[in-house]
Structure formats: structure tokens, C-alpha cells
Write an enzyme that holds these catalytic residues in place. Structure first.
Site, short mmCIF file in Angstrom:
data_model
loop_
_atom_site.label_atom_id
_atom_site.label_comp_id
_atom_site.label_asym_id
_atom_site.label_seq_id
_atom_site.Cartn_x
_atom_site.Cartn_y
_atom_site.Cartn_z
N LEU A 198 0.86 -1.19 0.00
CA LEU A 198 0.00 0.00 0.00
C LEU A 198 0.89 1.24 0.00
O LEU A 198 1.77 1.39 0.87
CB LEU A 198 -0.90 0.01 1.25
CG LEU A 198 -1.78 1.24 1.39
CD1 LEU A 198 -3.02 1.11 0.52
CD2 LEU A 198 -2.20 1.46 2.82
N ILE A 199 0.67 2.11 -0.98
CA ILE A 199 1.51 3.32 -1.10
C ILE A 199 0.61 4.56 -1.04
O ILE A 199 -0.42 4.62 -1.73
CB ILE A 199 2.27 3.35 -2.45
CG1 ILE A 199 2.98 2.02 -2.71
CG2 ILE A 199 3.28 4.50 -2.50
CD1 ILE A 199 3.52 1.87 -4.13
N SER A 200 1.00 5.56 -0.24
CA SER A 200 0.23 6.80 -0.20
C SER A 200 0.82 7.83 -1.18
O SER A 200 2.02 7.80 -1.47
CB SER A 200 0.22 7.37 1.23
OG SER A 200 1.53 7.72 1.62
N GLY A 201 -0.02 8.72 -1.68
CA GLY A 201 0.45 9.83 -2.53
C GLY A 201 0.95 9.40 -3.90
O GLY A 201 2.04 9.79 -4.32
N CYS A 202 0.13 8.61 -4.64
CA CYS A 202 0.59 8.06 -5.93
C CYS A 202 0.13 8.83 -7.15
O CYS A 202 0.27 8.36 -8.27
CB CYS A 202 0.12 6.60 -6.07
SG CYS A 202 0.89 5.49 -4.91
N SER A 204 13.69 12.31 4.21
CA SER A 204 14.44 13.26 3.38
C SER A 204 15.80 13.45 4.04
O SER A 204 15.95 13.17 5.24
CB SER A 204 13.68 14.60 3.37
OG SER A 204 14.51 15.64 2.89
N TYR A 219 9.33 22.08 7.56
CA TYR A 219 9.42 20.84 6.78
C TYR A 219 10.45 19.91 7.40
O TYR A 219 10.20 18.72 7.63
CB TYR A 219 9.78 21.16 5.33
CG TYR A 219 9.99 19.94 4.46
CD1 TYR A 219 8.90 19.15 4.07
CD2 TYR A 219 11.26 19.56 4.03
CE1 TYR A 219 9.09 18.03 3.27
CE2 TYR A 219 11.45 18.44 3.23
CZ TYR A 219 10.36 17.68 2.85
OH TYR A 219 10.54 16.56 2.07
P1 NAD Z 1 4.88 15.17 -5.16
O1 NAD Z 1 4.34 16.48 -4.76
O2 NAD Z 1 4.89 14.79 -6.60
O3 NAD Z 1 4.18 13.97 -4.34
C1 NAD Z 1 3.60 14.11 -3.08
C2 NAD Z 1 2.28 13.39 -3.10
O4 NAD Z 1 1.67 13.40 -1.81
C3 NAD Z 1 1.31 14.07 -4.08
O5 NAD Z 1 0.78 13.11 -4.95
C4 NAD Z 1 0.27 14.67 -3.16
O6 NAD Z 1 -1.01 14.75 -3.76
C5 NAD Z 1 0.30 13.66 -2.00
N1 NAD Z 1 -0.38 14.15 -0.80
C6 NAD Z 1 -0.22 15.35 -0.17
N2 NAD Z 1 -1.09 15.42 0.88
C7 NAD Z 1 -1.79 14.25 0.91
C8 NAD Z 1 -2.81 13.71 1.73
N3 NAD Z 1 -3.33 14.41 2.75
N4 NAD Z 1 -3.27 12.45 1.49
C9 NAD Z 1 -2.76 11.73 0.47
N5 NAD Z 1 -1.81 12.20 -0.37
C10 NAD Z 1 -1.33 13.44 -0.16
O7 NAD Z 1 6.36 15.16 -4.59
P2 NAD Z 1 7.39 13.95 -4.33
O8 NAD Z 1 8.73 14.56 -4.46
O9 NAD Z 1 7.06 12.76 -5.13
O10 NAD Z 1 7.14 13.67 -2.77
C11 NAD Z 1 6.99 12.37 -2.21
C12 NAD Z 1 7.69 12.31 -0.87
O11 NAD Z 1 9.08 12.51 -1.07
C13 NAD Z 1 7.23 13.37 0.14
O12 NAD Z 1 7.07 12.77 1.40
C14 NAD Z 1 8.39 14.35 0.16
O13 NAD Z 1 8.50 15.01 1.40
C15 NAD Z 1 9.56 13.41 -0.09
N6 NAD Z 1 10.77 14.05 -0.60
C16 NAD Z 1 10.74 14.81 -1.74
C17 NAD Z 1 11.90 15.43 -2.16
C18 NAD Z 1 11.93 16.31 -3.39
O14 NAD Z 1 12.89 17.06 -3.55
N7 NAD Z 1 10.97 16.23 -4.27
C19 NAD Z 1 13.10 15.24 -1.45
C20 NAD Z 1 13.10 14.44 -0.31
C21 NAD Z 1 11.93 13.85 0.11
#
Ligand code: NAD
Length: 300
Positions: A6-10, A140, A153
């Protein structure tokens, strides 16, 4: 038998890539439940999943900030049995803290920290009963060290690190593993969303000096960092796929070796002096050196 992941935020970024890579596993080891808050955004995921859709990948609604949404999502999984949980959903926040409301800061913690905690509480009883499970957390490098103007953050990611490191000790008794994945900058919608946020924000109550440091020092350095050492979401997803396939997954894994000179500054000096003074000097005294150094790292 395949493992349910199960993956959140896809709907975008790392979560989308990870769901697709796992669903296309040549040995079909995974049944992926790719979740997102807003199903209206499922098109890109479904297009990337291709023939895996409805086979090794299903799409489901899940808002990590809602108890009902989590319960509804788990009730659709046979026996509610999740073998691998990936806490990926998250949001960024940058800017001078004087200009950010407490409510906005709490929203970041609700999503990044309590969102993961909520999901863990929901899947843990079944994992403990079955004496198996793997919980992956997309943290991160900012879960390891603070970065200027990312105070809230970074705090939300530090919170994850402390929570899951503590839990990891107990869960070894139940044969359940925790993995904190720590990417550096990743080229996803994440940075764009942040920049859009700051371009319209006014940060009321912030003094001119601080705004100057944010706009003329931090923002250009941050853009340069994404350009020079930014990783692709595919790369990060690949690192997570590898961790999920391991029999004894690590507690921590940084995904970007080009960023590690910066994380090492903290690791080698527990007083914190070296990291804080060096990044301060690189930003304020020798910004050109920072850009040059990062470009060189980017070429390695
Ligand atoms: P992204 O914005 O493409 O993805 C984040 C996802 O989380 C989005 O699909 C968004 O809709 C979803 N989301 C936000 N709130 C939500 C909620 N309440 N319920 C369900 N989904 C929700 O960015 P990403 O870079 O793919 O981020 C994914 C993870 O990676 C995050 O936890 C982020 O903190 C971490 N991260 C990102 C980076 C970067 O530079 N992009 C670096 C280190 C860590």
C-alpha cells in the site's frame, strides 16, 4: 504468494513511479494498492501502469489526514492485510517562519508526520498478529539535518525519524522492519508547488533583511541545488524497490550519493558546528563556491 504493498500519494512523483515499478516486477511479487487523495488525478498513474492496471495494480482513494478515508481504504483490501506500507505522501513548506501561520505549519505536520502515524496505527495490529511486515517511510536528507528556511518541513521529517527509529526497536520483536528512505533534491512537482507557493506568498510581518536573505540567497541556491544534484523520481523509486525486496532491509538509506558530502558534515562532527558553519559560509560568504562545488558534484 504476492505481497500486498500500500503506497500513499501516488498521483505524482516518487509515489507514482514506485507504484508502477513494483506493479511491473518481472516476477510479479507484488499486488500494489496505489492510493491518492483525489481520484480525479489518477490519469497519469493509469497511463503509466498500462497492462498492470487491474492486474498487479489497483487505484484507491486515501487521504492520509482522514481516519475515515484510511478505514475505508483498508476495508477494501482482503483481510485488511498489508505486507508493505509505503508512507510517501508529503508536502513541503519554505519561507521565513515569521510570515507563516501556525495553522499552515500544523497542516504540514498533519500530512507529513501524523499522516504516516495514522496509517501505521491502522496496519500494525494485523502485521503484529501475522508476525511480518515492512514499513517504508519517505523521509528526506532534511530528516537528518536542518536547511535554512525549511524549518517546519525539516522538523516534520525529524519527527518521522525519531518516531520510526523508536518503533523499529520494538517491532524487531514482531519480525516487522522499518526503513527510512532519505532522498536529496528530487525533480518532481514538489519543487514547482513550493515555488508557486512562495511566488504568491507575502510573508507578512517579516523584516526586510530576512526577506532579502530568503529571496536573494536561499531561493537561487535552492534552484541551483535541484539543477546540479537533483535526482529523478525513477531513481528514488528504484532505490525503494530494492529495499522492499531485501530480506533484512536497512533502517536508513540515503538515495543520492552526490548529496552525501553535505550529510557527512553533520555525521563527522557531533557538535553540529561543522555543518552549521560550513553551510552558513557557503550560502552567505561564498555563494559562487557553493554553485561551483555542486556543479562539480553533479558531474561525478
Ligand atoms: P509530489 O508532490 O509529486 O508527491 C507528493 C504526493 O503526496 C502528491 O501526490 C500529493 O497529492 C500527495 N499528498 C499530499 N497530501 C496528501 C494527503 N493528505 N493524502 C494523500 N496524499 C497526499 O512530490 P514527491 O517529491 O514525489 O514527494 C513524495 C515524498 O518525497 C514526500 O514525502 C516528500 O516530502 C519526499 N521528498 C521529496 C523530495 C523532493 O525534492 N521532491 C526530497 C526528499 C523527500
Amino acid at each position: 504468494a504476492s505481497r500486498t504493498v500500500l503506497i500513499s500519494g501516488c498521483s505524482s512523483g516518487i509515489g507514482l513511479e514506485l507504484a508502477v515499478q513494483l506493479a511491473h516486477d518481472p516476477r510479479q511479487r507484488y499486488q500494489v494498492v496505489a492510493t491518492m487523495r483525489d481520484l480525479g488525478k489518477k490519469e497519469s498513474l493509469e497511463a503509466a501502469a498500462r497492462e498492470a492496471l487491474g492486474q498487479t495494480l489497483t487505484v484507491a482513494q486515501l487521504d492520509v489526514c482522514s481516519d475515515e478515508s484510511v478505514a475505508r481504504c483498508l476495508s477494501c483490501i482482503p483481510g485488511g492485510e498489508v505486507d508493505v506500507l509505503v508512507n510517501n505522501a508529503g508536502m513541503g513548506m519554505v519561507g521565513p517562519l515569521e510570515g507563516i501561520s501556525i495553522a499552515a505549519m500544523q497542516n504540514v505536520f498533519d500530512t507529513n508526520f501524523f499522516g504516516a502515524v495514522r496509517l501505521v496505527k491502522a496496519v500494525l495490529p494485523s502485521m503484529k498478529r501475522r508476525r511480518q511486515g515492512h514499513i517504508v517511510v519517505v523521509s528526506s536528507v532534511m530528516g537528518l539535518q536542518g536547511v535554512m528556511f525549511n524549518d517546519v518541513y525539516a522538523a516534520s521529517k525529524f519527527a518521522l525519524e525519531g518516531f520510526f527509529e523508536s518503533l523499529a526497536i520494538q517491532l524487531l520483536q514482531f519480525n516487522i522492519f522499518i526503513s527510512l528512505v532519505e532522498p536529496g533534491p528530487v525533480a518532481t512537482e514538489f519543487e514547482g508547488k513550493l515555488l508557486a507557493q512562495v511566488s504568491t506568498a507575502e510573508f507578512p510581518g517579516t523584516d526586510a533583511g530576512t526577506l532579502h536573505y530568503f529571496q536573494d540567497f536561499y531561493l537561487p541556491a535552492s534552484r541551483e541545488l535541484f539543477r546540479s544534484v537533483g535526482q529523478s523520481p525513477q531513481d528514488v523509486a528504484q532505490a525503494i524497490v530494492k529495499i522492499i525486496s531485501m530480506a533484512r532491509p536497512p533502517l536508513r538509506r540515503q538515495t543520492n550519493s552526490r548529496y552525501s558530502p553535505l550529510t557527512l558534515l553533520k555525521a563527522v562532527d557531533p557538535s553540529g558546528h561543522l555543518y552549521v558553519r560550513t553551510t552558513h559560509s557557503l550560502l552567505f560568504r561564498w555563494p559562487r563556491l557553493l554553485n561551483l562545488g555542486l556543479r562539480c558534484l553533479g558531474c561525478l
